[in-house]
Design an enzyme around this catalytic site. Sequence first.
Site, mmCIF file in Angstrom:
data_model
loop_
_atom_site.group_PDB
_atom_site.id
_atom_site.type_symbol
_atom_site.label_atom_id
_atom_site.label_comp_id
_atom_site.label_asym_id
_atom_site.label_seq_id
_atom_site.Cartn_x
_atom_site.Cartn_y
_atom_site.Cartn_z
ATOM 1 N N HIS A 161 0.829 -1.215 0.000
ATOM 2 C CA HIS A 161 0.000 0.000 0.000
ATOM 3 C C HIS A 161 0.859 1.259 0.000
ATOM 4 O O HIS A 161 1.977 1.274 0.511
ATOM 5 C CB HIS A 161 -1.045 -0.023 1.122
ATOM 6 N N ASP A 215 6.096 2.121 6.535
ATOM 7 C CA ASP A 215 4.778 1.486 6.443
ATOM 8 C C ASP A 215 3.909 2.371 5.563
ATOM 9 O O ASP A 215 3.374 3.371 6.043
ATOM 10 C CB ASP A 215 4.183 1.335 7.847
ATOM 11 N N GLU A 220 -5.083 1.970 2.547
ATOM 12 C CA GLU A 220 -4.985 0.795 3.419
ATOM 13 C C GLU A 220 -5.170 1.218 4.868
ATOM 14 O O GLU A 220 -5.835 0.543 5.656
ATOM 15 C CB GLU A 220 -3.616 0.116 3.247
ATOM 16 N N GLU A 221 -4.581 2.341 5.210
ATOM 17 C CA GLU A 221 -4.557 2.803 6.608
ATOM 18 C C GLU A 221 -5.939 3.174 7.131
ATOM 19 O O GLU A 221 -6.121 3.327 8.334
ATOM 20 C CB GLU A 221 -3.603 3.997 6.760
ATOM 21 N N HIS A 278 4.030 3.396 12.960
ATOM 22 C CA HIS A 278 3.196 4.604 13.045
ATOM 23 C C HIS A 278 3.844 5.705 13.895
ATOM 24 O O HIS A 278 3.166 6.636 14.327
ATOM 25 C CB HIS A 278 1.778 4.292 13.543
ATOM 26 N N ASP A 318 3.433 -6.138 3.426
ATOM 27 C CA ASP A 318 3.213 -5.016 4.338
ATOM 28 C C ASP A 318 4.291 -5.128 5.419
ATOM 29 O O ASP A 318 5.177 -5.979 5.326
ATOM 30 C CB ASP A 318 1.798 -5.079 4.928
HETATM 31 ZN ZN LIG Z 1 0.089 1.231 8.952
#
Ligand SMILES: [Zn+2]
Length: 308
Positions: free
Chosen positions: A17, A129, A163-164, A273, A186
Amino acid sequence: MAVINPDHKYKVVIEGHSDEISWYVNYISEKGLISVIRNGGSDHQIAPSKIVNIHTDKGIVKGVFGWPAIHTRLASKEETPKLDNIFIDVGCKTKKEVEKLGVHVGCVITYPDPFHILNKENFVCRALDNRIGGFMIAEVARLIKENKKKLPFGLYVTNSVQEEVGLRGAEMITQTIKPNVAIVTDVTHDTTTPMINQKKQGYCELNKGPVVTYAPAVQQKLRDLILDTAKKNKIPFQRAASSRYTGTDTDAFAYSNGGVPSALISLPLRYMHTTVEMVHRNDVENVIKLIYNTVLNIKSGEDFSYFK
Ligand SMILES: [Zn+2]
């Protein structure tokens, strides 16, 4: 997405993603301070003291997540950063001034933190990410080209959005492509740093190899192909298990179009994150190798049926 052999009927997707977690401007006070809401799983605990970029029609407006000084706080009753007490200061005294800069409700807010390398082999950046996933699938396409490999199927190198916020881009793109196979990449948590419960989160460590997931959404025969490929090519790997959902785009591909054989190859990552997400170079190289060699092992027309 990028496509190799767009005319083939049998379609293989390799996916990562492309989106990045951020904040939205939600409210501007009369004193010119900005309250935010999440756009994805943004972490309130790391916000205070960060510089931010507010994206406006007039360009980037800089701000800071302010926080009361240690001297002014009550040691006996310390507040922790929460969504309802963090705030952004853009150097204005009034709401009008803030609006004059071009900032309004709905503006997206990101962090400016750049890329670093620690101890020669550890990559650190915000949004690894899953920008690193986009990099890894692009590298697979590059290797196929450079090594002049001819694939007996269409390969869809897919970088999904959203995606998030709930796998939304993958939900859309799988309906567009209608793939026969999907290999998703991922990031997943390295669980060897402080305050992580390994009994709950499982064991995973940087520089120990790609992580292959066991979960309802992961098709067993496709996963076997990935694990066989790893063993044959001496690529180190780790295993992880997910209850019900993987929480990755794998779920979106697996349960689309009447069912698509799907699997998940993850990259170990520390501090997900935050603005200092960390991965190891060897793992990045091994995920690329594993996806590349697995793709070369997929036969056109393979349906991964359990009944043969
Ligand atoms: Zn994430």
